[in-house]
Scaffold this active site. Structure first.
Site, PDB file in Angstrom:
ATOM      1  N   GLY A 169       0.810  -1.204   0.000  1.00  0.00           N
ATOM      2  CA  GLY A 169       0.000   0.000   0.000  1.00  0.00           C
ATOM      3  C   GLY A 169       0.845   1.256   0.000  1.00  0.00           C
ATOM      4  O   GLY A 169       0.564   2.222  -0.711  1.00  0.00           O
ATOM      5  N   ALA A 170       1.929   1.229   0.801  1.00  0.00           N
ATOM      6  CA  ALA A 170       2.822   2.386   0.894  1.00  0.00           C
ATOM      7  C   ALA A 170       4.077   1.953   1.635  1.00  0.00           C
ATOM      8  O   ALA A 170       4.122   0.887   2.252  1.00  0.00           O
ATOM      9  CB  ALA A 170       2.138   3.543   1.627  1.00  0.00           C
ATOM     10  N   HIS A 172       4.891   6.276  11.077  1.00  0.00           N
ATOM     11  CA  HIS A 172       6.162   5.556  10.958  1.00  0.00           C
ATOM     12  C   HIS A 172       7.379   6.488  11.024  1.00  0.00           C
ATOM     13  O   HIS A 172       8.480   6.028  11.348  1.00  0.00           O
ATOM     14  CB  HIS A 172       6.224   4.809   9.631  1.00  0.00           C
ATOM     15  CG  HIS A 172       5.669   3.420   9.671  1.00  0.00           C
ATOM     16  ND1 HIS A 172       5.994   2.521  10.665  1.00  0.00           N
ATOM     17  CD2 HIS A 172       4.823   2.770   8.823  1.00  0.00           C
ATOM     18  CE1 HIS A 172       5.369   1.376  10.421  1.00  0.00           C
ATOM     19  NE2 HIS A 172       4.654   1.502   9.332  1.00  0.00           N
ATOM     20  N   GLU A 176       4.774  -1.730  12.921  1.00  0.00           N
ATOM     21  CA  GLU A 176       3.491  -1.810  12.213  1.00  0.00           C
ATOM     22  C   GLU A 176       2.284  -1.771  13.146  1.00  0.00           C
ATOM     23  O   GLU A 176       1.258  -1.186  12.807  1.00  0.00           O
ATOM     24  CB  GLU A 176       3.456  -3.072  11.342  1.00  0.00           C
ATOM     25  CG  GLU A 176       4.552  -3.135  10.285  1.00  0.00           C
ATOM     26  CD  GLU A 176       4.514  -1.962   9.306  1.00  0.00           C
ATOM     27  OE1 GLU A 176       3.520  -1.205   9.288  1.00  0.00           O
ATOM     28  OE2 GLU A 176       5.496  -1.809   8.547  1.00  0.00           O
ATOM     29  N   HIS A 235      -0.905   6.287   8.677  1.00  0.00           N
ATOM     30  CA  HIS A 235      -0.048   5.146   9.014  1.00  0.00           C
ATOM     31  C   HIS A 235       1.410   5.449   8.686  1.00  0.00           C
ATOM     32  O   HIS A 235       2.309   5.275   9.517  1.00  0.00           O
ATOM     33  CB  HIS A 235      -0.530   3.925   8.229  1.00  0.00           C
ATOM     34  CG  HIS A 235       0.180   2.649   8.539  1.00  0.00           C
ATOM     35  ND1 HIS A 235      -0.359   1.669   9.327  1.00  0.00           N
ATOM     36  CD2 HIS A 235       1.395   2.175   8.147  1.00  0.00           C
ATOM     37  CE1 HIS A 235       0.484   0.660   9.422  1.00  0.00           C
ATOM     38  NE2 HIS A 235       1.564   0.940   8.702  1.00  0.00           N
ATOM     39  N   GLU A 236       1.654   5.937   7.469  1.00  0.00           N
ATOM     40  CA  GLU A 236       3.037   6.177   7.039  1.00  0.00           C
ATOM     41  C   GLU A 236       3.663   7.358   7.778  1.00  0.00           C
ATOM     42  O   GLU A 236       4.860   7.344   8.080  1.00  0.00           O
ATOM     43  CB  GLU A 236       3.087   6.411   5.529  1.00  0.00           C
ATOM     44  CG  GLU A 236       2.528   5.273   4.693  1.00  0.00           C
ATOM     45  CD  GLU A 236       3.087   3.916   5.077  1.00  0.00           C
ATOM     46  OE1 GLU A 236       4.301   3.822   5.353  1.00  0.00           O
ATOM     47  OE2 GLU A 236       2.318   2.946   5.102  1.00  0.00           O
ATOM     48  N   ASN A 252       9.648   5.288   3.754  1.00  0.00           N
ATOM     49  CA  ASN A 252      11.002   5.822   3.618  1.00  0.00           C
ATOM     50  C   ASN A 252      11.075   7.213   4.246  1.00  0.00           C
ATOM     51  O   ASN A 252      10.245   8.081   3.974  1.00  0.00           O
ATOM     52  CB  ASN A 252      11.378   5.934   2.132  1.00  0.00           C
ATOM     53  CG  ASN A 252      10.983   4.722   1.337  1.00  0.00           C
ATOM     54  OD1 ASN A 252      11.439   3.629   1.593  1.00  0.00           O
ATOM     55  ND2 ASN A 252      10.100   4.924   0.369  1.00  0.00           N
TER      56      ASN A 252
END
Length: 951
Positions: free
Chosen positions: A327-328, A366, A385, A362-363, A331
């Site tokens: 999904g993604a 991170h 995650e 979500h990203e 980085n």
């Protein structure tokens, strides 16, 4: 990383079914067995390199004798010849004297390696060429020094290398897109998590080997280069080439390195703290980037405030990649997305918008959980995650409350329970060594279960203490690595300070740093949470009420294994959780709490009650069964006045009841009786949950061709939910929950051939065709209209034509789903062929395409045959342990429900094992099919009788 399997599950819950041999350039004559044998007295323990020389390392994990400090990396991709050349200088620190350096390298041709000592660098000496050994089985190379490298000294290792741009979705690979004019454009993009940085440059490719990276990219003038950090300058080279230099990164793991060469356009904005945020997409899709920018700015501001830590980089880019498997990918400073996980347009439905927002959230989470603080090893990937999935709930609730993501979070937990209730599940923290084992860690257990136990712990500690604890965790381990125990210590230490009021505090200084006082009991956070991370499965709490006494018993919940089965007792052994229970009663809305640490316990109630409901708001990760008259009392209350139970409790009751049916603890007719109250239910998540199970049973009966039950269930659903169906408008009006209900109920009504639904969808589809595809059909009913239209040959062909023309990822996804609902096998086979070719239907869509075709009763055998006949071809497109292969294998087999089908699948998996090909998901599938068989044997007569009585 956002898992696309979650999107598939998410859509179902929303109502949609959704060795290159290195040239032997060097002769290792000076490399003796004695020099390579400090770890083992048996020389035979060391493998042979590709040139026949002994390879000096026999472990999958790299030695810690040499660690990287800084990479100076230059990459030059050629988008015409589809290859790249690179050079790097790695500054390393030797911790213990050694005569070799072990690095990761996969499919790279190493051209030259030179070692320079600090003295060489100081006096400008040329350094020494190193011999190179290659061991592809471990994706490692050994750099052999002519003399011992001394401890506590720094060295510089310069490596020249080259390779082809990868054809798949990993490493440094090519991606293509078509312009409106039909021209194919090529870009180069990286995707390194978990173990693919080694495909792009030789490196210490493990999360614990953090370093700084200075990156330079060479490109042609018609392209732009992007990397983790802002560009500081561009140098013009001979022949018109440009070389972009980027700022040196913060200290980070190799899997977070990213660089892209593309011709995309962007839109930019600035956060309140001055971070420049840009969203990139191909030129024809630039107009679809604006929502992502708005959401990113909002969410980044939220996270900076919530974590009390500023985002540490000066910029953040988000880019939509035309070919992207997951999904993604998070980085640091350059987040890559599948187009449908980032772009937003008029064809985007309410559930699509929620999905895009959740993936962005979500990203961005991170950037702290995963990037700033990284798990020590992949066995604890849930620390990345699980936290990012949990933070979706917190951040989207705060920034976009109108999206009502809190209601959707229940399904995050319900989805993983299906896997976790099988014996083939795994602990959250689980050993993983090989690349395939590591890839398999990216599953619902790491993402969903990780998020659910964090939410349970937050509810146990309370939000303020949990919040302070995770801030403590992030600040303590910034730019470093952490493990489970570090998190539990931080969450315990969060109670230091002014937490003297309420139910939680430290009792005295003699207690351990992990111990809290809870309702007068000492609760060890680490001890409690270890029971949730180191053992697999989910507990079942059995409640027996006798007057004012509640007898509690915990056991392991097993779906498809009944208490009377001979294996049941053995599967229960050694399983014990510390369960933070919550419950409410008919007497009041007060939430009572108790930690169940033993197999049995007793609670005394202070007053007489008519019912008790455990797991308030479904915040706990456990199933509850009420012995005796417990279920009857709750069903009576639902029928009399369901609003006395909280909305999430009603959803939880429906879920638990049908899960208990699968374990043989509750009869199907009892669970179905519970859903009768839904005719009075106004809470949409509860309606959707009840509808979900009825729809599931319909599809099971349809696939098994049990025609009488199928027909009776169809009439029951259409009659029972007729008031809800009739009140739906074919529009995009209402709240997110209103819109999701509309999409789900109308999709099912049309699937069941409800005449008014078919008539309206046919009318809209005809108008859309007459407008040459220019009519804007409301996005929430778009998939329904397309699916009805796809049932005619003319409509199907027109949809396929429009699929090739559309620049909307959201629309293409809906068209492809509609095409896969055709009842003609030759049309379904054409879709599979197009997916394998990868031109009209991109290869990245093949896994979800096969999944939806397998759900189609006319396509289930077709998809299964295709998988068996084309296994080798599929492995050329996707790695064995990749998301795509797991979705393909699970999607084409897990719905089977006969003994003959089980035997076919078992024989196929056995044949793969003889070739050395194995996935943990194979056992999950076999268990799932066995469970399906058992469910039908036990419940088909009950369902048939219940429907006859209800008609």
């Amino acid at each position: 990383m956002a898992n696309p399997w979650r999107k598939l599950i998410f859509n179902i819950y929303m109502g949609f079914y959704c060795s290159t041999i290195m040239p032997q350039m060097y002769i290792c004559s000076q490399f003796s067995m004695s020099s390579i044998d400090p770890f083992n007295n048996d020389p035979g323990a060391f493998p042979g390199a590709t040139n026949g020389e002994p390879f000096p390392w026999n472990q999958l994990r790299l030695p810690s004798t040499v660690i990287p400090l800084h990479y100076d990396l230059l990459i030059h991709p050629n988008l015409t010849s589809l290859d790249f050349v690179g050079s790097e200088k790695i500054e390393v620190l030797v911790r213990d004297a050694t005569q070799f350096i072990i690095l990761h390298s996969k499919d790279l041709e190493i051209m030259n390696v030179v070692l320079q000592s600090e003295e060489d660098l100081r006096y400008g000496k040329p350094g020494k060429r190193l011999n190179v050994l290659n061991y592809p089985a471990h994706q490692q190379i050994a750099l052999l020094a002519p003399e011992k490298l001394m401890a506590d000294l720094r060295y510089s290792v310069a490596i020249d290398f080259q390779a082809k741009l990868a054809n798949g979705f990993e490493g440094f690979y090519k991606s293509t897109y078509r312009t409106r004019g039909g021209k194919t454009r090529i870009i180069a993009v990286t995707d390194f998590e978990p173990t693919e940085a080694r495909m792009a440059f030789p490196c210490f490719d493990e999360p614990g080997f953090k370093a700084n990276f200075s990156i330079k990219i060479r490109r042609e003038s018609g392209y732009v280069a992007l990397s983790n950090m802002p560009k500081v300058k561009t140098i013009e080279l001979e022949g018109g080439l440009l070389e972009d230099h980027f700022e040196t990164t913060v200290k980070m793991s190799t899997y977070l390195v990213a660089y892209i060469v593309c011709d995309f356009n962007s839109v930019s904005g600035t956060t309140s703290s001055g971070v420049k945020v840009s969203v990139y997409a191909s030129p024809d899709k630039w107009s679809q980037t604006h929502y992502a920018l708005e959401a990113s700015l909002k969410l980044l501001d939220f996270y900076e405030n919530y974590f009390d830590i500023n985002y540490p980089l000066p910029k953040l880019d988000l880019i939509a990649i035309p070919d992207f498997e997951s999904g993604a990918m998070e980085n640091w400073g350059l987040i890559t997305y599948k187009e449908t996980a980032l772009l937003f347009d008029i064809k985007t439905s309410a559930s699509d918008k929620l999905w895009v927002t959740k993936v962005i959230a979500h990203e961005l989470a991170h950037q702290w959980f995963g990037n700033l603080v990284t798990m020590e090893w992949w066995n604890d990937i849930w620390l990345n995650e699980g936290f990012a999935t949990y933070m979706e709930l917190i951040s989207v609730n705060a920034t976009y409350p109108e999206l009502q993501s809190d209601d959707v979070f229940l399904d995050v937990c319900f989805a993983v329970i299906k896997k976790d209730s099988l014996n083939s599940s795994r602990p959250i923290s689980n050993q993983a060594e090989t690349p395939t084992q590591i890839e398999e860690m990216f599953d619902a257990v790491s993402y969903n279960k990780g998020a659910c136990i964090l939410n349970m712990l937050k509810d146990f500690l309370n939000e303020e203490k949990f919040h302070k604890g995770i801030i403590h965790y992030l600040k303590t381990f910034s730019y470093g690595n952490a493990k489970n125990d570090d998190l539990w210590s931080s969450l315990s230490n969060s109670c230091l300070g002014d937490f003297t009021s309420g139910e939680f505090c430290y009792s005295d200084s003699k207690m351990t740093s992990n111990t809290l006082t809870f309702l007068g009991e000492n609760v060890e956070v680490k001890e409690m949470m270890t029971t949730w991370t180191t053992q697999k499965g989910i507990p079942l709490v059995v409640i027996t009420r006798e007057g004012r006494s509640l007898r509690l018993q915990q056991e392991r919940f097993l779906s498809g294994v009944f208490k009377e089965d001979p294996e049941w007792r053995a599967l229960q052994e050694r399983y014990l959780w510390h369960i933070p229970l919550t419950y409410s009663t008919s007497a009041s809305n007060v939430v009572h709490r108790h930690v169940l640490k033993s197999r049995t316990d007793t609670l005394e109630l202070s007053e007489k009650i008519s019912w008790v409901k455990f797991n308030v708001d479904s915040n706990g990760y456990y199933i509850v069964h009420y012995e005796g008259h417990g279920w009857d009392q709750l069903i009576t209350q639902l029928n009399q006045n369901h609003t006395l139970l909280r909305p999430k409790d009603r959803v939880g009751l429906i879920h638990d009841a049908f899960q208990l049916v699968s374990a043989g603890r509750l009869t199907l007719d009892k669970a179905l009786d519970l859903t009768r109250y839904l005719q009075h239910e106004a809470n949409i998540p509860a309606l959707l949950k009840g509808l979900e199970y009825l729809e599931l049973f319909y599809h099971i009966m349809e696939r098994r061709n049990v025609s009488d039950v199928t027909e009776n269930l169809k009439h029951y659903i259409l009659r029972y939910f007729k008031p809800v169906i009739d009140t739906q408008s074919w529009s995009d009006k209402g709240s997110v929950q209103d819109r999701m209900l509309r999409s789900t109920i109308l999709k099912l009504a049309c699937y069941l051939n409800h005449p008014p639904c078919i008539q309206k969808a046919t009318e809209l589809f005809s108008q859309w065709m007459e407008s040459s595809g220019k009519l804007n059909i409301p996005s929430d009913v778009l998939k329904i209209v397309y699916s009805v239209g796809a049932q005619t040959t003319v409509g199907w062909n027109y949809l396929l034509e429009q699929y090739g023309l559309s620049v909307s990822g959201a629309e293409k996804e809906k068209i492809l789903y509609a095409l896969s609902t055709s009842k003609h096998q030759e049309k379904l086979m054409k879709l599979i062929e197009l997916g394998m070719e990868g031109e009209v239907i991109k290869t990245q869509e093949l896994s979800s395409l096969l999944y939806t075709i397998a759900i189609n009763p006319k396509g289930q055998q077709l998809a299964w045959n295709f998988l068996r006949e084309n296994w080798t071809h599929l492995l050329r497109k996707f790695d064995l342990g990749s998301y795509a292969m797991r979705v393909i294998v699970f999607g084409t087999t897990s719905h089977f429900s006969s003994k003959d089908e089980l035997q076919e699948v078992k024989l196929f998996f056995d044949s793969l094992k003889t070739q050395g090909l194995h996935l943990d998901i194979f056992q999950t599938i076999l268990e799932t099919i066995s469970k399906n068989i058992k469910w039908l044997e036990k419940n088909l007569p009950t369902l048939r009788t219940w429907l006859l009585v209800s008609s």
